[in-house]
Design an enzyme around this catalytic site. Structure first.
Site, PDB file in Angstrom:
ATOM      1  N   ALA A  66      28.993  10.869  30.535  1.00  0.00           N
ATOM      2  CA  ALA A  66      28.044  11.825  29.938  1.00  0.00           C
ATOM      3  C   ALA A  66      26.632  11.248  29.929  1.00  0.00           C
ATOM      4  O   ALA A  66      26.435  10.031  30.075  1.00  0.00           O
ATOM      5  CB  ALA A  66      28.482  12.156  28.513  1.00  0.00           C
ATOM      6  N   ASP A  67      25.672  12.130  29.770  1.00  0.00           N
ATOM      7  CA  ASP A  67      24.279  11.697  29.624  1.00  0.00           C
ATOM      8  C   ASP A  67      23.538  12.666  28.707  1.00  0.00           C
ATOM      9  O   ASP A  67      23.721  13.873  28.811  1.00  0.00           O
ATOM     10  CB  ASP A  67      23.573  11.647  30.986  1.00  0.00           C
ATOM     11  CG  ASP A  67      22.246  10.931  30.864  1.00  0.00           C
ATOM     12  OD1 ASP A  67      22.248   9.698  30.753  1.00  0.00           O
ATOM     13  OD2 ASP A  67      21.197  11.609  30.834  1.00  0.00           O
ATOM     14  N   THR A  68      22.719  12.101  27.831  1.00  0.00           N
ATOM     15  CA  THR A  68      21.982  12.928  26.860  1.00  0.00           C
ATOM     16  C   THR A  68      20.481  12.703  26.992  1.00  0.00           C
ATOM     17  O   THR A  68      20.027  11.551  27.062  1.00  0.00           O
ATOM     18  CB  THR A  68      22.418  12.563  25.420  1.00  0.00           C
ATOM     19  OG1 THR A  68      23.815  12.801  25.284  1.00  0.00           O
ATOM     20  CG2 THR A  68      21.682  13.402  24.376  1.00  0.00           C
TER      21      THR A  68
END
Ligand SMILES: Cc1cn([C@H]2C[C@H](O)[C@@H](COP(=O)(O)OP(=O)(O)OP(=O)(O)O)O2)c(=O)[nH]c1=O
Length: 201
Positions: free
Chosen positions: A68-70
């Protein structure tokens, strides 16, 4: 044996995935998080999460690798993790009394028996977060406490003080913490249901 791998060094992502009782191992990725600045925020988080997942996937056979990446966006500006305390202070001052967006992209990579990537799926979620008017001394104290440094947008909604900054959110709370559990579960069920404890249910 089928195996689930979380390609993330984030303790928050680990905790969120544990919450839904999936057995998994953690193997953080090591990639440069660079992207084309012309991409939309949704595309940036999808591409970066896929890059992280692919980096780890080929170390495993018959696996589902989750990554994931935020990022945070505010009025066309992308706010990543702050470089230093001054940048964290400036970001929080900008976010004060305003609404910003938190984007989290998730990538699912399936591998076959000889560690080749057999299929990938990416998606993203966006949550609107509105901060109340922040007191400069509160911002200073929060930054001095060090919590902003490993977080996109320089705050953690799950932190004591981070929570105090937040007046309203619209969308998935877990997406702000870094992992959108609701859409994750629905996507896994469609894309990789065989990895769930009761496939077909
Ligand atoms: C806005 C916000 C971000 N964050 C965090 C989520 C992410 O961990 C971090 C953004 O950095 P990311 O690059 O998405 O993730 P990471 O480097 O922590 O971990 P990895 O790449 O190994 O998966 O900011 C919070 O914890 N709370 C918040 O409210």
């Amino acid at each position: 044996m089928k195996q689930i791998v979380l390609a993330s060094a984030s303790p928050r992502r680990k905790k969120l995935l544990q919450q839904i009782n999936l057995p998994f191992e953690v193997h953080p990725s090591s990639v440069e998080e660079n992207y084309n600045p012309e991409w939309s925020p949704g595309k940036i988080v999808k591409e970066l999460s896929l890059k992280k997942g692919k980096n780890v996937a080929t170390d495993f056979s018959s696996a589902l690798v989750i990554s994931a990446d935020t990022i945070v966006t505010f009025e066309d500006t992308i706010l990543e993790k702050p470089e230093d305390a001054n940048e964290a202070y400036d970001m929080l001052t900008q976010l004060s009394n305003n609404t910003h967006q938190v984007y989290t992209g998730v990538a699912l990579c399936k591998t076959d028996q000889i560690n080749n990537i057999a299929g990938t799926k990416t998606f993203f979620e966006v949550t609107d977060v509105t901060f109340g008017k922040l007191n400069p001394q509160d911002i200073k104290n929060y930054v001095e406490g060090g919590s902003p440094m490993d977080k996109a947008g320089s705050y953690g909604i799950q932190d004591d003080f981070g929570a105090i900054f937040v007046k309203r959110i619209e969308g998935d709370y877990n997406n702000v913490v870094g992992f959108p559990l609701h859409s994750f579960y629905n996507t896994v069920r469609n894309f990789a249901g065989e990895f769930l404890p009761n496939p077909g249910n």
